[in-house]
Design an enzyme around this catalytic site. Structure first.
Site, mmCIF file in Angstrom:
data_model
loop_
_atom_site.group_PDB
_atom_site.id
_atom_site.type_symbol
_atom_site.label_atom_id
_atom_site.label_comp_id
_atom_site.label_asym_id
_atom_site.label_seq_id
_atom_site.Cartn_x
_atom_site.Cartn_y
_atom_site.Cartn_z
ATOM 1 N N ILE A 46 -13.415 -10.173 -7.621
ATOM 2 C CA ILE A 46 -13.268 -9.459 -6.361
ATOM 3 C C ILE A 46 -13.696 -10.552 -5.045
ATOM 4 O O ILE A 46 -14.943 -10.842 -5.218
ATOM 5 C CB ILE A 46 -14.261 -8.269 -6.303
ATOM 6 C CG1 ILE A 46 -13.857 -7.511 -7.558
ATOM 7 C CG2 ILE A 46 -14.201 -7.692 -5.008
ATOM 8 C CD1 ILE A 46 -15.024 -6.433 -7.875
ATOM 9 N N GLU A 47 -12.531 -10.860 -4.229
ATOM 10 C CA GLU A 47 -12.690 -11.845 -3.215
ATOM 11 C C GLU A 47 -13.300 -11.259 -2.058
ATOM 12 O O GLU A 47 -13.369 -9.973 -1.749
ATOM 13 C CB GLU A 47 -11.520 -12.645 -3.104
ATOM 14 C CG GLU A 47 -11.297 -13.439 -4.542
ATOM 15 C CD GLU A 47 -10.219 -14.406 -4.400
ATOM 16 O OE1 GLU A 47 -9.330 -14.334 -3.507
ATOM 17 O OE2 GLU A 47 -9.917 -15.191 -5.428
ATOM 18 N N CYS A 56 -16.881 -13.113 -9.725
ATOM 19 C CA CYS A 56 -15.703 -13.366 -10.978
ATOM 20 C C CYS A 56 -15.515 -12.255 -11.799
ATOM 21 O O CYS A 56 -16.329 -11.403 -11.866
ATOM 22 C CB CYS A 56 -16.100 -14.686 -11.701
ATOM 23 S SG CYS A 56 -16.068 -16.358 -11.097
ATOM 24 N N GLU A 58 -15.604 -12.149 -15.044
ATOM 25 C CA GLU A 58 -16.554 -11.945 -16.014
ATOM 26 C C GLU A 58 -17.825 -11.121 -15.760
ATOM 27 O O GLU A 58 -18.533 -10.572 -16.152
ATOM 28 C CB GLU A 58 -16.929 -13.307 -16.429
ATOM 29 C CG GLU A 58 -15.700 -14.121 -17.241
ATOM 30 C CD GLU A 58 -14.872 -14.939 -16.176
ATOM 31 O OE1 GLU A 58 -14.696 -14.669 -15.150
ATOM 32 O OE2 GLU A 58 -14.519 -16.139 -16.462
ATOM 33 N N CYS A 92 -16.538 -19.949 -14.990
ATOM 34 C CA CYS A 92 -17.343 -20.699 -14.215
ATOM 35 C C CYS A 92 -18.855 -20.936 -14.684
ATOM 36 O O CYS A 92 -19.371 -20.170 -15.411
ATOM 37 C CB CYS A 92 -17.149 -20.457 -12.788
ATOM 38 S SG CYS A 92 -18.209 -18.936 -12.348
HETATM 39 N N1 THU Z 1 -12.222 -16.766 -11.292
HETATM 40 C C1 THU Z 1 -12.982 -15.616 -12.031
HETATM 41 O O1 THU Z 1 -12.808 -14.622 -11.841
HETATM 42 N N2 THU Z 1 -13.206 -16.285 -13.274
HETATM 43 C C2 THU Z 1 -13.109 -17.429 -13.786
HETATM 44 O O2 THU Z 1 -13.751 -17.773 -14.763
HETATM 45 C C3 THU Z 1 -12.856 -18.469 -12.837
HETATM 46 C C4 THU Z 1 -12.567 -18.295 -11.395
HETATM 47 C C5 THU Z 1 -12.130 -16.222 -9.880
HETATM 48 C C6 THU Z 1 -12.870 -16.487 -8.598
HETATM 49 C C7 THU Z 1 -11.985 -16.656 -7.547
HETATM 50 O O3 THU Z 1 -11.638 -15.451 -7.108
HETATM 51 C C8 THU Z 1 -10.555 -17.007 -8.336
HETATM 52 O O4 THU Z 1 -10.909 -16.997 -9.677
HETATM 53 C C9 THU Z 1 -10.286 -18.675 -7.842
HETATM 54 O O5 THU Z 1 -11.463 -19.348 -8.271
#
Ligand code: THU
Length: 137
Positions: A46-47, A56, A58, A92
């Site tokens: 969710i950005e 993220c 997860e 991450c």
């Molecule tokens: N992101 C995740 O949701 N999980 C990960 O393990 C790596 C990165 C998301 C964060 C951001 O919305 C997009 O991927 C790019 O980094």
């Protein structure tokens, strides 16, 4: 874990990816978290226009589960990519630390491309020499 269980978890992660809110990176991630009681919680990334509040996939899954009273987990499946899921996405650093709070080394992390094509990791492999709840005992 049984092959069918792993495949089901990856399918749920692929479905969750469909809900990704990622208008900035266009990188869509889905996760499915299996609790010890058999329940599955899913999550997507969710950005945010301010970037840093981004959550993220997860952590979305973990926070949903923990906020519903779950504390014990068996595995998580993660899928991600741009248009297609064409590479393995490993969590991450921040998500690894959140996993560390609730999971021991019997927790399985599946970075998947398809229900048949995945890599399995332990938390110890992804976050060695980590700081966790035991340090504060
Ligand atoms: N992101 C995740 O949701 N999980 C990960 O393990 C790596 C990165 C998301 C964060 C951001 O919305 C997009 O991927 C790019 O980094």
């Amino acid at each position: 874990m049984k092959q069918e269980q792993i495949q089901e978890l990856i399918k749920r992660a692929l479905e969750a990816r469909e809900k990704s809110y990622s208008p900035y990176s266009h990188y869509r991630v889905g996760a499915a978290l299996l609790c010890k009681d058999g329940q599955i919680y899913t999550g997507c990334n969710i950005e945010n226009a301010a970037y840093t509040p981004t959550n993220c996939a997860e952590r979305t899954a973990f926070f949903k589960a923990v906020s519903e009273g779950k504390r014990e987990f068996l595995a998580i499946a993660i899928v991600g990519g741009g248009e297609q899921v064409d590479s393995y996405v490993t969590p991450c650093g921040v998500c690894r630390q959140v996993m560390k709070e609730f999971c021991r080394n019997d927790f399985a992390i599946y970075a998947a491309k398809t229900p048949e094509d995945y890599k399995e990791f332990t938390l110890m492999e992804l976050l060695p020499e980590s700081f966790g709840p035991e340090n504060l005992d």
